[in-house]
Design an enzyme around this catalytic site. Structure first.
Site, short mmCIF file in Angstrom:
data_model
loop_
_atom_site.label_atom_id
_atom_site.label_comp_id
_atom_site.label_asym_id
_atom_site.label_seq_id
_atom_site.Cartn_x
_atom_site.Cartn_y
_atom_site.Cartn_z
N CYS A 2 41.14 39.32 40.13
CA CYS A 2 41.99 38.13 40.03
C CYS A 2 43.33 38.50 40.68
CB CYS A 2 42.19 37.72 38.58
SG CYS A 2 43.28 36.28 38.39
N GLU A 107 39.85 32.38 44.13
CA GLU A 107 39.05 33.49 44.63
C GLU A 107 38.59 33.12 46.04
OE1 GLU A 107 38.39 36.70 45.10
OE2 GLU A 107 38.36 36.74 42.90
#
Length: 224
Positions: A2, A107
């Protein structure tokens, strides 16, 4: 992993949703951010054993023994599978757990045409919390810096089409357990699982999110 996320929920809603009883962040000090990046200050919750406290932590954990806080650039994430044992994280795992508040995260999906930025969020549109760890570091000059990292785990079904890892997202019940300073380690380990795919959605967003210089609501809009 992340490495970028967004938080844009109203300040009053944050206080209510996460049962905040004490805040070091005034309403005027909070502002939405659609492209939060490592090394920036992030809104987080810790519990001192009696109440939930809201404040800012610098994203990129710096262990107390570190000689240089630049090590934090390499510690924006901690693998859930090994955090309890790794020297950089094991003290925080035992004593300094936190929640890092988000509305969505980004992402990048690898394709033949290059990397495509994807946004992941709850279908409900509600904010949620990543499982985090935090530490306090003092510089040689005496400066105190409070830093944090986001735990990651294996991707669930919906995220698995984009990347093999995802941040640990906690349920509301899981948040309480994670913040409990006296919680049993085995219970904590059980929380570090992929989030329920059925509650999540993902979609492509503008490649403007590739640069932290861009930060506006257009970044969370669906494209393609």
């Amino acid at each position: 992993m992340c490495g970028r996320y967004a938080l844009y929920t109203d300040y009053a809603m944050i206080l209510e949703r996460f049962h905040i009883e004490e805040s070091a962040v005034g309403e005027g000090e909070y502002s939405p951010s659609y492209n939060i990046a490592p090394s920036q200050k992030v809104l987080a919750i810790v519990n001192d054993g009696t109440k939930n406290r809201l404040g800012y932590l610098k994203w990129g954990l710096v262990p107390p023994w570190a000689k240089d806080q630049k090590i934090g650039y390499k510690m924006i994430n901690a693998r859930a599978e090994t955090a309890a044992e790794k020297p950089s994280f094991r003290h925080a795992f035992k004593k300094k757990r936190c929640l890092i508040i988000a509305d969505a995260f980004y992402e990048w999906q690898r394709t033949d045409e290059g990397k495509i930025p994807m946004l992941a969020k709850l279908k409900s549109g509600k904010p949620f919390a990543f499982a985090g760890l935090w530490e306090t570091w003092q510089s040689p000059e005496g400066e105190t810096v409070n830093t944090c990292t986001i735990l990651t785990t294996q991707a669930n079904r919906v995220m698995g089409t984009i990347h093999d890892r995802m941040p640990v997202m906690l349920s509301e019940e899981g948040e309480k357990l994670w913040l409990d300073p006296e919680q049993d380690p085995q219970v904590l380990e059980e929380l570090l699982k992929p989030f329920d795919s059925e509650e999540m959605e993902t979609f492509e967003v503008s490649d403007a999110v590739n640069s932290p210089k861009h930060n506006g609501p257009e970044l969370i809009r669906k494209v393609g």
